[in-house]
Write an enzyme that holds these catalytic residues in place. Structure first.
Site, PDB file in Angstrom:
ATOM      1  CG  ASP A  52      35.581  49.276  61.183  1.00  0.00           C
ATOM      2  OD1 ASP A  52      35.790  50.340  61.680  1.00  0.00           O
ATOM      3  OD2 ASP A  52      36.544  48.713  61.134  1.00  0.00           O
ATOM      4  CE1 TYR A 111      32.969  44.531  67.753  1.00  0.00           C
ATOM      5  CE2 TYR A 111      34.100  44.473  69.875  1.00  0.00           C
ATOM      6  CZ  TYR A 111      33.461  45.156  68.703  1.00  0.00           C
ATOM      7  OH  TYR A 111      33.453  46.636  69.005  1.00  0.00           O
TER       8      TYR A 111
END
Length: 246
Positions: A52, A111
């Site tokens: 994003d 992540y």
């Protein structure tokens, strides 16, 4: 024609995410443009993870097809001469003509979500960490995170606009570490839903601040609705650390 794979690291601060879109410049757009100039071809790369706006990566993976005479292993060097300083190709190689970065068996993604927990913001952290000024209980965050490990329906932890039929994912490991004011949530799994890691981070922040007990994380999984979980934490704290093809 040959298919070249790129391993890409980037600071996502000034980009509207990975995927090409009309409202701003993206990492994919820059790569397409500079590869086109380098090879003289119309290049359209395929990325593994569509991060994003504002999200960073130490390793994203992309492929493109080319008839260029540049050796695949030298493509990273040639391309880096043209790239802005906030995008770096760390490695390039050749893969099979049908190799696709999103459709491989046995893929593992990792992540990290970075939090700066102190009474006053450190300006050097503002682009790469979410700032939380109130004290947080990291041990409670760890206990809450433990409920996420395993195969679960993570529909409570994904954006309501997520357009997938299957919201079951497997989380292999979640750790919460603390080093002074820096708190890092590290999560590894076989795949992640839209905003999943940021919603997990927002939920664990609420656990750390005492708004939720650790057991609330299990209840959120069981409720299977987005409104049960915490906020979506800011994009600046999220880093795609690694994609492993096993």
């Amino acid at each position: 024609m040959r298919r070249v794979r790129l391993f890409v690291a980037y600071d996502g601060t000034d980009y509207c995410g990975w995927q090409v879109q009309p409202n701003g410049i993206t990492v994919e757009e820059v790569l397409n443009r500079e590869l086109g100039r380098l090879t003289g071809e119309d290049i359209h790369i395929i990325g593994a993870s569509r991060t994003d706006s504002g999200v960073h990566a130490l390793m994203n993976v992309a492929v493109f097809d080319t008839a260029s005479s540049i050796p695949p292993e030298r493509m990273a060097y040639a391309l880096n001469q043209r790239m802005p300083e906030d995008i770096v190709i760390t490695k390039s190689d050749e893969v099979g003509a049908d190799w696709h970065p999103r459709y491989q068996d046995n893929v593992r993604k990792t992540y990290e979500y970075h939090i700066y927990n102190a009474p006053v913001l450190n300006p050097l952290k503002r682009k790469y960490s979410a700032f939380v000024s109130f004290p947080m209980d990291v041990e409670k965050m760890r206990r809450g995170a433990a409920y996420l490990v395993g195969e679960h329906d993570f529909v409570s932890f994904c954006n309501v606009r997520t357009n997938v039929s299957d919201t079951v994912r497997t989380v292999e490991d979640v750790t919460v570490t603390e080093d002074g004011a820096d708190i890092v949530i590290r999560i590894t799994g076989n795949g992640f839903l839209y905003n999943m890691v940021r919603i997990i981070a927002g939920t664990l922040i609420r656990v750390g601040r005492g708004f939720y007990e650790p057991e609330k994380v299990r209840e959120i999984l069981e409720e299977k609705k987005r409104t049960a979980a915490g906020i979506t934490a800011p994009a600046c704290g999220l880093v795609l650390v690694e994609i492993e093809y096993m």
